[in-house]
Design a protein around this motif. Structure first.
Motif, PDB file in Angstrom:
ATOM      1  N   THR A 193       0.796  -1.237   0.000  1.00 43.50           N
ATOM      2  CA  THR A 193       0.000   0.000   0.000  1.00 43.50           C
ATOM      3  C   THR A 193       0.821   1.275   0.000  1.00 43.50           C
ATOM      4  O   THR A 193       0.283   2.346  -0.293  1.00 43.50           O
ATOM      5  N   GLU A 195       1.756   2.775   2.555  1.00 39.11           N
ATOM      6  CA  GLU A 195       1.336   3.597   3.694  1.00 39.11           C
ATOM      7  C   GLU A 195       2.449   3.683   4.734  1.00 39.11           C
ATOM      8  O   GLU A 195       3.046   2.661   5.101  1.00 39.11           O
ATOM      9  N   THR A 383      -9.490   1.805  -3.428  1.00 39.38           N
ATOM     10  CA  THR A 383      -9.171   1.592  -2.016  1.00 39.38           C
ATOM     11  C   THR A 383      -8.576   2.859  -1.418  1.00 39.38           C
ATOM     12  O   THR A 383      -7.641   3.445  -1.981  1.00 39.38           O
ATOM     13  N   VAL A 385      -6.287   4.808   0.986  1.00 34.86           N
ATOM     14  CA  VAL A 385      -5.039   4.542   1.694  1.00 34.86           C
ATOM     15  C   VAL A 385      -4.638   5.768   2.509  1.00 34.86           C
ATOM     16  O   VAL A 385      -5.175   6.862   2.331  1.00 34.86           O
ATOM     17  N   GLU A 386      -3.689   5.559   3.410  1.00 38.32           N
ATOM     18  CA  GLU A 386      -3.268   6.617   4.327  1.00 38.32           C
ATOM     19  C   GLU A 386      -2.807   7.870   3.593  1.00 38.32           C
ATOM     20  O   GLU A 386      -3.030   8.998   4.061  1.00 38.32           O
ATOM     21  N   THR A 457      -8.027   0.181   4.067  1.00 37.92           N
ATOM     22  CA  THR A 457      -6.948  -0.692   4.520  1.00 37.92           C
ATOM     23  C   THR A 457      -7.039  -0.858   6.037  1.00 37.92           C
ATOM     24  O   THR A 457      -7.866  -0.214   6.698  1.00 37.92           O
ATOM     25  N   THR A 460      -6.507   2.790   7.217  1.00 33.70           N
ATOM     26  CA  THR A 460      -7.580   3.771   7.037  1.00 33.70           C
ATOM     27  C   THR A 460      -8.899   3.309   7.650  1.00 33.70           C
ATOM     28  O   THR A 460      -9.766   4.134   7.949  1.00 33.70           O
TER      29      THR A 460
END
Length: 518
Positions: A193, A195, A383, A385-386, A457, A460
């Motif tokens: 990801t 992140e 999706t 994500v951070e 995720t 998140t």
């Protein structure tokens, strides 16, 4: 075997499930809503979690129907309870005056309000609510769900539910494995990801946030309400995780943001954080003298977070073991507080703490269901994500504003200790949006998530899982299914066609869904 057909089947009477039912029924659709617990409402009711909200909630940052829910709660206490005159006049009445919420209130009050909001549709026959059932099977045809079978817990009878659209509003995403819908669980890796706070090294699908079995207590000085010694008390009395600064049954825990050791107090004293006031749902001083013997507070604290094993994608026996151990932890915490907890007067224990099962609608005194923070999550068209909402990354740009926004929300990224043995992850986030793409499975056509099971995720999920956001997700999913039935199109078509997307967003706006932060 009974068969029930409707326009939309919503499996899971969670906070999001109730919002979805409200939205779909409001748009004229015949809806079936099922729920495992005796009460619909999820974290608001059967899980007994007072609303976690942001500090703009009274003015913006939630849907009109969620704001109506909040005002109905205030009206419930104003109309039926002997409030002090000074409190009746307060427009922003907070029945519990809790630290965590601007409208902390009893789970049974939440249930009463939700039932009342859905009553016109139930009474007209447009909405059918079935409690005490769990999904056990599904029939699919390629990329479409044709039927879901639920089983009554009381007698084992099975009901087959059919509809053009199915919404998964269960707290664990229970329809996803039953229907073969692609999903993910646990903690993704940084490699997956990108992140900043994702797992270093390999992903761990079994690393999920702690669950908590909440309970309500009051305090009657001079009386003894000590419960029977819990069977697992000896274990929990000595248990200390490697990442915890003291035994779990103590007044100490890590501070979520910094992980430094912090001392709590039960009742307010010496400037310490008061656990009693933290999630209090009744402040007796707001009511006429004699109405309540004591304040009532919900115990959803660091001390009863349970992380010894996940309850998702494990065997039924393993799941039941962890659910029972979570109960034992909560009962052990209560027993410890009643008998052994250190007091500032150098005594031990508060025997006057009284378990209030009536507040929960249960005989054992605990909430009807464990509080589930993290669900299975669909593999989605998009999706979150951070990087989309991190102030460190986004700075003054603010969070990403998605063209397909179907709502907004805000909460910091708040991950509790996990089944993988990791401590809190508590970091800042920006006010964010809910993209329609996160509600669309990558393959299935007529199954939509309506709870904490959207395309987020592990990271998140920590800010998308709170009450007003879950409500918004459910409301958007319910409205989307109804809109697609009216137009004869698929949810994917709504996102991919600019004109359809604009019309759907206009519909959401008309019904009071905020699509962007001011």
């Amino acid at each position: 075997m009974q068969h029930i057909h409707s326009d939309i089947v919503i499996v899971g009477g969670s906070t999001g499930g109730c919002a979805a039912a409200l939205a779909a029924a409001r748009m004229g659709k015949r809806v079936v809503l099922t729920e495992e617990a005796a009460w619909i409402g999820g974290q608001l009711t059967s899980q007994a979690v007072p609303p976690d909200e942001h500090h703009w909630i009274e003015h913006h940052g939630c849907t009109r129907s969620y704001r109506a829910y909040r005002e109905h709660v205030r009206s419930y206490y104003r109309q039926f309870f002997p409030l002090r005159e000074s409190e009746k006049l307060k427009p922003l009445l907070n029945p519990g005056n809790a630290m965590v919420s601007r409208i902390s209130h009893e789970p049974r009050a939440a249930y009463a309000v939700l039932k009342a909001m859905l009553a016109p549709y139930e009474h007209s026959g447009r909405l059918t609510v079935i409690t005490g059932v769990v999904p056990v099977a599904a029939e699919t045809d390629g990329d479409n769900v044709r039927a879901v079978t639920v089983r009554r817990l009381a007698d084992g009878e099975r009901l087959v539910l059919t509809a053009p659209y199915f919404l998964d509003a269960t707290d664990c995403g229970d329809l996803l494995p039953l229907t073969g819908t692609e999903y993910t669980t646990g903690a993704e890796s940084v490699k997956e990801t990108g992140e900043p706070h994702a797992m270093q090294g390999a992903a761990d699908p079994m690393d999920m946030q702690a669950i908590t079995h909440c309970f309500a207590i009051d305090y009657i000085e001079g009386e003894d309400h000590t419960i029977a010694r819990p069977k697992d008390y000896d274990f929990w009395r000595q248990y200390q995780a490697d990442f915890w600064p003291e035994k779990q049954l103590s007044w100490y825990s890590p501070k979520p943001r910094t992980l430094e050791k912090v001392e709590y107090a039960l009742f307010p004293r010496d400037g310490l954080f008061s656990l009693w006031n933290y999630r209090r749902v009744i402040d007796k001083n707001l009511f006429e003298p004699g109405t309540f013997q004591s304040d009532i507070t919900i115990v959803n604290w660091p001390q009863n977070d349970y992380w010894l094993g996940p309850v998702i994608d494990v065997s039924p026996e393993e799941r039941q073991k962890h659910l029972e151990q979570a109960k034992q932890l909560s009962l052990s915490l209560l027993y410890w507080m009643q008998t052994e907890a250190p007091r500032p007067d150098d005594k031990q224990g508060y025997p006057g703490l009284r378990l209030r099962g009536d507040v929960m609608g249960t005989e054992d005194g605990l909430a009807q269901m464990a509080y589930i923070r993290e669900s299975r999550r669909i593999k989605a068209e998009f999706t979150v994500v951070e990087q989309h909402l991190s102030p460190e990354i986004r700075g003054e740009q603010g969070a990403v504003r998605y063209e397909d926004s179907v709502g907004i929300g805000y909460y910091h990224i708040d991950l509790h200790p996990s089944t993988g043995g990791r401590n809190y992850i508590d970091v800042a986030s920006l006010p964010f949006h809910i993209p329609l793409g996160s509600l669309l499975p990558i393959r299935m056509n007529n199954l939509l998530p309506a709870c904490k099971n959207i395309g987020t995720t592990h990271i998140t999920n920590g800010c998308y899982r709170l009450h007003p956001v879950e409500w918004n997700i459910g409301e958007a999913s319910g409205a989307l299914a109804a809109y697609c039935l009216d137009r004869g199109i698929s949810p994917r078509s709504v996102r991919n066609d600019k004109a359809e997307l604009a019309d759907f967003q206009k519909l959401l706006t008309k019904h009071g869904v905020e699509l962007a932060w001011p």
